[in-house]
Design a protein around this motif. Structure first.
Motif, PDB file in Angstrom:
ATOM      1  N   TYR A 111      15.357 -30.720   4.865  1.00 20.11           N
ATOM      2  CA  TYR A 111      16.782 -30.901   4.605  1.00 20.11           C
ATOM      3  C   TYR A 111      17.520 -31.596   5.750  1.00 20.11           C
ATOM      4  N   ASP A 112      17.032 -31.462   6.968  1.00 21.77           N
ATOM      5  CA  ASP A 112      17.661 -32.101   8.135  1.00 21.77           C
ATOM      6  C   ASP A 112      17.171 -33.552   8.205  1.00 21.77           C
ATOM      7  N   LEU A 113      17.713 -34.387   7.341  1.00 18.52           N
ATOM      8  CA  LEU A 113      17.213 -35.751   7.164  1.00 18.52           C
ATOM      9  C   LEU A 113      17.256 -36.600   8.434  1.00 18.52           C
ATOM     10  N   ASP A 114      18.270 -36.406   9.266  1.00 18.75           N
ATOM     11  CA  ASP A 114      18.360 -37.223  10.480  1.00 18.75           C
ATOM     12  C   ASP A 114      17.795 -36.515  11.712  1.00 18.75           C
ATOM     13  N   SER A 115      17.195 -35.352  11.503  1.00 18.67           N
ATOM     14  CA  SER A 115      16.534 -34.583  12.575  1.00 18.67           C
ATOM     15  C   SER A 115      17.446 -34.292  13.763  1.00 18.67           C
ATOM     16  N   ASP A 116      18.721 -34.025  13.475  1.00 18.03           N
ATOM     17  CA  ASP A 116      19.644 -33.730  14.567  1.00 18.03           C
ATOM     18  C   ASP A 116      19.823 -32.228  14.812  1.00 18.03           C
ATOM     19  N   GLY A 117      19.075 -31.399  14.071  1.00 22.09           N
ATOM     20  CA  GLY A 117      19.157 -29.961  14.260  1.00 22.09           C
ATOM     21  C   GLY A 117      20.166 -29.274  13.367  1.00 22.09           C
ATOM     22  N   TYR A 118      20.759 -30.023  12.451  1.00 25.28           N
ATOM     23  CA  TYR A 118      21.736 -29.465  11.519  1.00 25.28           C
ATOM     24  C   TYR A 118      21.520 -30.042  10.127  1.00 25.28           C
ATOM     25  N   ILE A 119      21.872 -29.265   9.126  1.00 23.71           N
ATOM     26  CA  ILE A 119      21.870 -29.739   7.753  1.00 23.71           C
ATOM     27  C   ILE A 119      23.323 -29.914   7.345  1.00 23.71           C
ATOM     28  N   THR A 120      23.669 -31.126   6.938  1.00 25.17           N
ATOM     29  CA  THR A 120      25.027 -31.380   6.459  1.00 25.17           C
ATOM     30  C   THR A 120      25.062 -31.242   4.941  1.00 25.17           C
ATOM     31  N   ARG A 121      26.254 -31.179   4.412  1.00 24.92           N
ATOM     32  CA  ARG A 121      26.419 -31.136   2.961  1.00 24.92           C
ATOM     33  C   ARG A 121      25.790 -32.370   2.311  1.00 24.92           C
ATOM     34  N   GLU A 122      25.972 -33.506   2.944  1.00 23.99           N
ATOM     35  CA  GLU A 122      25.436 -34.752   2.396  1.00 23.99           C
ATOM     36  C   GLU A 122      23.914 -34.729   2.359  1.00 23.99           C
ATOM     37  N   GLU A 123      23.299 -34.206   3.434  1.00 21.99           N
ATOM     38  CA  GLU A 123      21.840 -34.123   3.471  1.00 21.99           C
ATOM     39  C   GLU A 123      21.322 -33.194   2.382  1.00 21.99           C
ATOM     40  N   MET A 124      21.955 -32.037   2.252  1.00 20.19           N
ATOM     41  CA  MET A 124      21.511 -31.091   1.230  1.00 20.19           C
ATOM     42  C   MET A 124      21.716 -31.670  -0.168  1.00 20.19           C
ATOM     43  N   SER A 125      22.834 -32.316  -0.395  1.00 19.07           N
ATOM     44  CA  SER A 125      23.091 -32.946  -1.692  1.00 19.07           C
ATOM     45  C   SER A 125      22.051 -34.007  -2.006  1.00 19.07           C
ATOM     46  N   SER A 126      21.692 -34.769  -1.001  1.00 24.14           N
ATOM     47  CA  SER A 126      20.699 -35.824  -1.192  1.00 24.14           C
ATOM     48  C   SER A 126      19.357 -35.250  -1.642  1.00 24.14           C
ATOM     49  N   ILE A 127      18.939 -34.168  -0.998  1.00 25.05           N
ATOM     50  CA  ILE A 127      17.665 -33.533  -1.367  1.00 25.05           C
ATOM     51  C   ILE A 127      17.748 -32.957  -2.779  1.00 25.05           C
ATOM     52  N   LEU A 128      18.815 -32.214  -3.072  1.00 22.31           N
ATOM     53  CA  LEU A 128      18.940 -31.608  -4.396  1.00 22.31           C
ATOM     54  C   LEU A 128      19.024 -32.682  -5.485  1.00 22.31           C
ATOM     55  N   ASP A 129      19.757 -33.771  -5.228  1.00 24.34           N
ATOM     56  CA  ASP A 129      19.815 -34.880  -6.196  1.00 24.34           C
ATOM     57  C   ASP A 129      18.424 -35.455  -6.445  1.00 24.34           C
ATOM     58  N   SER A 130      17.680 -35.665  -5.366  1.00 30.07           N
ATOM     59  CA  SER A 130      16.342 -36.258  -5.513  1.00 30.07           C
ATOM     60  C   SER A 130      15.399 -35.323  -6.274  1.00 30.07           C
ATOM     61  N   MET A 131      15.584 -34.008  -6.116  1.00 35.99           N
ATOM     62  CA  MET A 131      14.774 -33.050  -6.873  1.00 35.99           C
ATOM     63  C   MET A 131      15.075 -33.143  -8.366  1.00 35.99           C
ATOM     64  N   LEU A 132      16.361 -33.211  -8.691  1.00 36.46           N
ATOM     65  CA  LEU A 132      16.742 -33.284 -10.103  1.00 36.46           C
ATOM     66  C   LEU A 132      16.248 -34.585 -10.744  1.00 36.46           C
ATOM     67  N   ILE A 133      16.349 -35.680 -10.017  1.00 36.28           N
ATOM     68  CA  ILE A 133      15.860 -36.963 -10.521  1.00 36.28           C
ATOM     69  C   ILE A 133      14.349 -36.892 -10.714  1.00 36.28           C
ATOM     70  N   MET A 134      13.662 -36.233  -9.803  1.00 38.67           N
ATOM     71  CA  MET A 134      12.209 -36.118  -9.899  1.00 38.67           C
ATOM     72  C   MET A 134      11.806 -35.311 -11.131  1.00 38.67           C
ATOM     73  N   ILE A 135      12.481 -34.211 -11.354  1.00 43.93           N
ATOM     74  CA  ILE A 135      12.126 -33.349 -12.483  1.00 43.93           C
ATOM     75  C   ILE A 135      12.377 -34.070 -13.799  1.00 43.93           C
ATOM     76  N   GLY A 136      13.505 -34.761 -13.892  1.00 40.84           N
ATOM     77  CA  GLY A 136      13.800 -35.512 -15.094  1.00 40.84           C
ATOM     78  C   GLY A 136      13.927 -34.648 -16.333  1.00 40.84           C
ATOM     79  N   ASP A 137      14.245 -33.394 -16.152  1.00 37.50           N
ATOM     80  CA  ASP A 137      14.348 -32.445 -17.261  1.00 37.50           C
ATOM     81  C   ASP A 137      15.798 -32.405 -17.734  1.00 37.50           C
ATOM     82  N   THR A 138      16.049 -32.866 -18.962  1.00 36.68           N
ATOM     83  CA  THR A 138      17.414 -32.901 -19.469  1.00 36.68           C
ATOM     84  C   THR A 138      18.011 -31.511 -19.638  1.00 36.68           C
ATOM     85  N   SER A 139      17.174 -30.478 -19.702  1.00 35.82           N
ATOM     86  CA  SER A 139      17.713 -29.122 -19.809  1.00 35.82           C
ATOM     87  C   SER A 139      18.371 -28.684 -18.511  1.00 35.82           C
TER      88      SER A 139
END
Length: 189
Positions: A111-139
């Motif tokens: 989740y710490d995409l830039d490896s700065d020692g913190y997770i930002t809202r943007e980083e977490m959103s990016s990961i969660l978005d990529s998970m949903l796109i990967m699953i591709g489950d319309t449900s």
């Protein structure tokens, strides 16, 4: 003795023994994983493109490209652009059999995409978005990553600075198992 990228039998045995000591796998399991890795990656290196192809097999209804790229960078411990067997088996050991703390430390790196020692809202959103796109489950269309991120930050961000430190992430995740479920989204990790 190492010849090119191929290990001699003695060196291979030593590597397998060492990895069995360093991971949650037995020597037999490490050897089986090594054999499969060698078949898929005869040169001993897994590329980002090949890594994404593996995820495509598991998620045929979605597009795992973005998530695989993010995950690849956590597996690639030495940041050389490839995953060697040792990196692969260590990450697999933690994600499949590690302790809760080890899994959370590993997830924090993801989740710490830039490896700065913190997770930002943007980083977490990016990961969660990529998970949903990967699953591709319309449900799962009812899942709003922004709402999930807001919920997680509300529960974990103790000092309200809109970023999660490792301590905040670990303490909050350990105290509420629902957060771990939210972060992993159907045990993708």
């Amino acid at each position: 003795m190492v010849m090119g990228n191929h290990c001699s039998k003695k060196t291979e045995k030593q590597m397998i023994t060492k990895l069995a000591e360093q991971t949650y796998f037995t020597e037999k399991e490490v050897k089986q994983w090594y054999k499969g890795f060698q078949q898929d990656c005869p040169d001993g290196k897994l590329t980002e493109k090949a890594f994404a192809k593996i995820y495509e097999r598991f998620f045929p209804n979605g597009d795992p490209t973005r998530f695989a790229r993010l995950l690849f960078h956590v597996f690639d411990e030495n940041h050389d652009g490839t995953i060697e067997f040792e990196e692969f088996i260590r990450a697999l050991s933690i994600t499949s059999r590690g302790t809760m703390e080890e899994k959370l430390l590993w997830a924090f790196k993801l989740y710490d995409l830039d490896s700065d020692g913190y997770i930002t809202r943007e980083e977490m959103s990016s990961i969660l978005d990529s998970m949903l796109i990967m699953i591709g489950d319309t449900s799962l269309e009812h899942i709003d990553p922004k709402e999930r991120v807001d919920q997680i930050f509300h529960e974990l961000d103790r000092n309200k600075d809109n970023r999660l430190s490792l301590d905040e992430f670990l303490e909050g995740s350990k105290s509420d198992p629902r957060i771990v479920q939210t972060l992993s989204l159907h045990k993708i990790l």
